[in-house]
Design an enzyme around this catalytic site. Structure first.
Site, PDB file in Angstrom:
ATOM      1  N   ARG A  74       5.064  15.346  -1.802  1.00 18.29           N
ATOM      2  CA  ARG A  74       3.936  15.293  -0.870  1.00 18.29           C
ATOM      3  C   ARG A  74       4.040  16.028   0.252  1.00 18.29           C
ATOM      4  O   ARG A  74       5.129  16.360   0.880  1.00 18.29           O
ATOM      5  CB  ARG A  74       3.905  13.944  -0.281  1.00 18.29           C
ATOM      6  CG  ARG A  74       3.543  12.776  -1.479  1.00 18.29           C
ATOM      7  CD  ARG A  74       3.398  11.406  -0.860  1.00 18.29           C
ATOM      8  NE  ARG A  74       4.667  10.932  -0.416  1.00 18.29           N
ATOM      9  CZ  ARG A  74       5.218  10.840   0.933  1.00 18.29           C
ATOM     10  NH1 ARG A  74       4.440  11.343   1.979  1.00 18.29           N
ATOM     11  NH2 ARG A  74       6.419  10.337   1.081  1.00 18.29           N
ATOM     12  N   LYS A 215      -1.358   8.577  -4.037  1.00 23.63           N
ATOM     13  CA  LYS A 215      -1.129   7.972  -2.731  1.00 23.63           C
ATOM     14  C   LYS A 215      -2.220   8.244  -2.050  1.00 23.63           C
ATOM     15  O   LYS A 215      -2.750   7.638  -1.045  1.00 23.63           O
ATOM     16  CB  LYS A 215       0.033   8.924  -2.092  1.00 23.63           C
ATOM     17  CG  LYS A 215       1.435   8.814  -2.476  1.00 23.63           C
ATOM     18  CD  LYS A 215       1.803   7.312  -2.493  1.00 23.63           C
ATOM     19  CE  LYS A 215       3.289   7.088  -2.886  1.00 23.63           C
ATOM     20  NZ  LYS A 215       3.559   5.494  -2.907  1.00 23.63           N
ATOM     21  N   HIS A 234       3.770  -1.304   0.327  1.00 20.41           N
ATOM     22  CA  HIS A 234       4.690  -0.068  -0.306  1.00 20.41           C
ATOM     23  C   HIS A 234       5.746  -0.688  -0.889  1.00 20.41           C
ATOM     24  O   HIS A 234       6.672  -0.676  -0.246  1.00 20.41           O
ATOM     25  CB  HIS A 234       4.775   0.967   0.654  1.00 20.41           C
ATOM     26  CG  HIS A 234       5.466   2.195   0.020  1.00 20.41           C
ATOM     27  ND1 HIS A 234       6.424   2.889   0.551  1.00 20.41           N
ATOM     28  CD2 HIS A 234       5.237   2.692  -1.329  1.00 20.41           C
ATOM     29  CE1 HIS A 234       6.677   3.999  -0.336  1.00 20.41           C
ATOM     30  NE2 HIS A 234       6.117   3.876  -1.436  1.00 20.41           N
ATOM     31  N   SER A 252      10.268   6.186  -0.887  1.00 20.71           N
ATOM     32  CA  SER A 252      10.775   6.859  -2.073  1.00 20.71           C
ATOM     33  C   SER A 252      12.196   7.233  -2.008  1.00 20.71           C
ATOM     34  O   SER A 252      12.610   7.793  -0.983  1.00 20.71           O
ATOM     35  CB  SER A 252       9.742   8.165  -2.127  1.00 20.71           C
ATOM     36  OG  SER A 252       8.545   7.775  -2.266  1.00 20.71           O
ATOM     37  N   LYS A 256      13.108   1.532  -5.056  1.00 19.17           N
ATOM     38  CA  LYS A 256      12.298   0.255  -5.577  1.00 19.17           C
ATOM     39  C   LYS A 256      11.888   0.412  -7.001  1.00 19.17           C
ATOM     40  O   LYS A 256      11.765  -0.747  -7.580  1.00 19.17           O
ATOM     41  CB  LYS A 256      10.810   0.741  -4.923  1.00 19.17           C
ATOM     42  CG  LYS A 256      10.745   0.450  -3.463  1.00 19.17           C
ATOM     43  CD  LYS A 256       9.338   0.765  -3.112  1.00 19.17           C
ATOM     44  CE  LYS A 256       8.443   1.945  -3.537  1.00 19.17           C
ATOM     45  NZ  LYS A 256       9.015   3.177  -3.012  1.00 19.17           N
ATOM     46  N   THR A 257      11.719   1.525  -7.819  1.00 16.31           N
ATOM     47  CA  THR A 257      11.285   1.700  -9.337  1.00 16.31           C
ATOM     48  C   THR A 257      12.736   0.937  -9.924  1.00 16.31           C
ATOM     49  O   THR A 257      12.453   0.172 -10.826  1.00 16.31           O
ATOM     50  CB  THR A 257      11.033   2.975  -9.596  1.00 16.31           C
ATOM     51  OG1 THR A 257       9.811   3.240  -8.844  1.00 16.31           O
ATOM     52  CG2 THR A 257      10.794   3.075 -11.233  1.00 16.31           C
ATOM     53  N   ASP A 271       5.485   0.053  -7.163  1.00 17.91           N
ATOM     54  CA  ASP A 271       5.164   1.131  -5.823  1.00 17.91           C
ATOM     55  C   ASP A 271       4.215   0.556  -5.241  1.00 17.91           C
ATOM     56  O   ASP A 271       4.607   0.554  -3.904  1.00 17.91           O
ATOM     57  CB  ASP A 271       5.035   2.444  -6.322  1.00 17.91           C
ATOM     58  CG  ASP A 271       4.939   3.398  -5.247  1.00 17.91           C
ATOM     59  OD1 ASP A 271       5.708   3.362  -4.335  1.00 17.91           O
ATOM     60  OD2 ASP A 271       4.089   4.171  -5.073  1.00 17.91           O
ATOM     61  N   ARG A 336      10.512  13.829 -11.679  1.00 17.82           N
ATOM     62  CA  ARG A 336       9.902  12.579 -11.417  1.00 17.82           C
ATOM     63  C   ARG A 336       9.479  12.342 -13.006  1.00 17.82           C
ATOM     64  O   ARG A 336       9.299  13.210 -13.751  1.00 17.82           O
ATOM     65  CB  ARG A 336       8.676  12.205 -10.505  1.00 17.82           C
ATOM     66  CG  ARG A 336       9.377  11.896  -9.169  1.00 17.82           C
ATOM     67  CD  ARG A 336       8.158  11.558  -8.425  1.00 17.82           C
ATOM     68  NE  ARG A 336       8.470  11.328  -6.831  1.00 17.82           N
ATOM     69  CZ  ARG A 336       9.017  10.019  -6.507  1.00 17.82           C
ATOM     70  NH1 ARG A 336       8.919   9.205  -7.460  1.00 17.82           N
ATOM     71  NH2 ARG A 336       9.475   9.858  -5.400  1.00 17.82           N
TER      72      ARG A 336
END
Length: 537
Positions: A74, A215, A234, A252, A256-257, A271, A336
């Protein structure tokens, strides 16, 4: 099978007098007749189109490997929100939510629509939000097949009946090859992501990083849902066999994942979620996981999800093979994968759950001084939610090549259009109402700061979270951290006891004390900037 284009010679089906589905989609987008239109293609058709277009290659597991070009993450400094009557008094304007002129937006949108007329395009209807009461209907136009596949993976997929009667709430133009002219268009550079809440439109150009699409939609939901008393978050979420829901907040790269993909628990999402009066619901229909150094031993669910229909971004092959080399970061650290959530065997359908019993704040502490797990009081929970301390992990954003300490309110300030105190107030009220336990989890460094210590082992972090979820800490003793005042458990199943007190992992206790005090002073300085924020806990 060769995918054939659907050409648009007119605006009406002369036999019926009605717009065809493809023509309806073009009318929603407001674009002239493109060179070629591919509408609502299946994943198989999109993969074949991407291969024919030279957009990527198949890996040995059948996943589509693609490169995002110059931008491999991003670009927060090129994210804008249109300043108008609907946003002027509700958006927290500044370096995160950068105002964009209405007239400049209209001019740029016209240029993008004209650009589309000379290119093949891929159009897709999609849904954001597993709870139909709060769902956004999306009409997305991309100029690459693989980005359309990304949208098919990441958003919820409407049925044929829903497509027949589809009327979008938001339209999205994602044109990687369209570059803005900063002098004429009002952007900082040639790339941009612009959210217009009044026109319900997102414009993305000059970047091939598909994460900007998801996003952008997340930012729109974050603006809209609080009006309906829904807290956008988030975070990832999973659910146990007894129906107990857990949330994992974090930026990120904090896990989390990874941590929500637990074979013992059902995955709700990895997410983005909403918390309504009924409970939790996923915004998405897929997962977007980092794959740097991915192994099946450490993350079997994610590893096995990378198959036909999945995408891997900015990875490389092992030489002379089609095997992905997940250790290769020659393009970026931010490698990713994108895949539909049903590629995870124990994903729940629909992606909803009850009110959470446990909430985990994930932080990647580059100082190596925060405990690996600590129980937070409601007051501390609000404090750490507003601080949003972590380290920017290498590769997640452009220009970040090693961890940097940062504060990101709500663990996602880059996607939160409203003032952080609004989201924090809502979270505090829900924690109080539903009696959720809140934990701080440090997935960062132990034994020293970045460059000296080592990253906390994933197996230990999983063990600590598992213990919290099973209530293993309910009957053991806690001790307060002398600097941060955090309650640290003295024992945890399957975790060496000395790791639970970060000072014991350093060879030099005085150096630890100095570094802890340094970080605490940074916390205090940030808190001073938040003194105007008043919360009821």
């Amino acid at each position: 099978m060769v995918v054939e284009a659907v050409r648009q010679p007119s605006t009406l089906d002369f036999e019926t007098g009605f717009l065809t589905p493809t023509e309806k989609a073009l009318s929603f987008l407001g674009v002239p007749d493109p060179k070629e239109v591919y509408f609502q293609l299946s994943p198989a058709e999109l993969i074949e189109a991407a291969l024919l277009n030279g957009e990527g290659h198949l890996t040995d597991t059948g996943a589509l490997m693609c490169a995002t070009g110059t931008y491999t993450g991003r670009s927060p400094k090129d994210r804008y929100v249109v300043l108008d009557d609907s946003t002027q008094n509700e958006v927290d304007w500044g370096t995160v939510n950068i105002p964009f002129d209405e007239t400049a937006f209209d001019r740029l949108q016209r240029k993008m629509r004209n650009f589309v007329g000379y290119h093949p395009v891929y159009i897709r209807y999609a849904l954001a939000g597993a709870d139909p009461r709060y769902q956004l209907k999306l009409c997305i136009l991309t100029t690459s097949a693989w980005q359309n596949l990304f949208c098919s993976n990441m958003f919820l997929r409407p049925t044929e009946d829903e497509i027949a009667d589809f009327k979008p709430d938001f339209t999205i133009l994602a044109l990687p090859d369209f570059n803005a002219d900063p002098a004429e268009d009002g952007t900082r550079g040639t790339n941009f992501s612009i959210l217009n809440m009044s026109k319900r439109t997102i414009l993305i150009g000059g970047t091939g990083y598909a994460g900007e699409i998801k996003k952008g939609v997340f930012s729109a939901l974050n603006f809209l849902l609080p009006r309906q008393n829904v807290l956008p978050m988030h975070c990832s979420a999973n659910v146990g066999a007894s129906g107990d829901v857990a949330l994992f907040f974090g930026l990120s790269g904090t896990g989390k994942t990874t941590l929500s993909a637990d074979p013992e628990r059902g995955l709700i999402g990895d997410d983005e979620h909403g918390w309504s009066e009924r409970g939790i619901f996923n915004f998405e229909g897929g997962c977007y996981a980092k794959v740097v150094d991915l192994t099946r031993e450490c993350e079997p669910q994610i590893y096995d999800a990378i198959r036909y229909g999945a995408i891997v971004e900015n990875t490389r092959f092992v030489p002379n093979t089609h095997m992905v080399d997940y250790a290769d970061t020659s393009i970026t650290e931010n490698t990713r994968t994108s895949y539909p959530i049903n590629f995870i065997d124990n994903a729940v359908n629909p992606s909803t759950g009850g009110h959470p019993q446990n909430i985990f704040f994930l932080t990647c502490d580059a100082f190596g001084v925060l405990p690996p797990i600590a129980r937070l009081t409601p007051e501390q929970a609000m404090d750490y939610f507003l601080l949003g301390y972590t380290a920017k992990v290498a590769g997640t954003e452009m220009g970040v090549t090693e961890p940097q300490t940062t504060f990101s309110a709500c663990f996602g300030a880059a996607f939160m259009p409203r003032p952080a105190r609004e989201y924090a107030q809502m979270l505090g009220e829900k924690i109080r109402e539903h009696g959720a336990n809140v934990w701080l989890i440090n997935t960062g460094w132990t034994g020293g700061p970045y460059g000296v210590g080592q990253r906390m082992k994933l197996a230990y972090t999983r063990a600590m979270i598992r213990a919290a979820l099973k209530g293993a800490f309910d009957t053991i003793a806690f001790t307060d951290h002398p600097v941060f005042g955090l309650a640290m458990p003295t024992t945890c199943p399957d975790v060496p006891a000395h790791l639970l007190d970060p000072r014991q992992t350093w060879t030099d206790g005085d150096a630890y004390d100095a570094k802890a005090q340094d970080l605490n002073e940074r916390f205090q300085a940030k808190r001073e900037k938040l003194t105007a924020t008043t919360l009821t806990v």
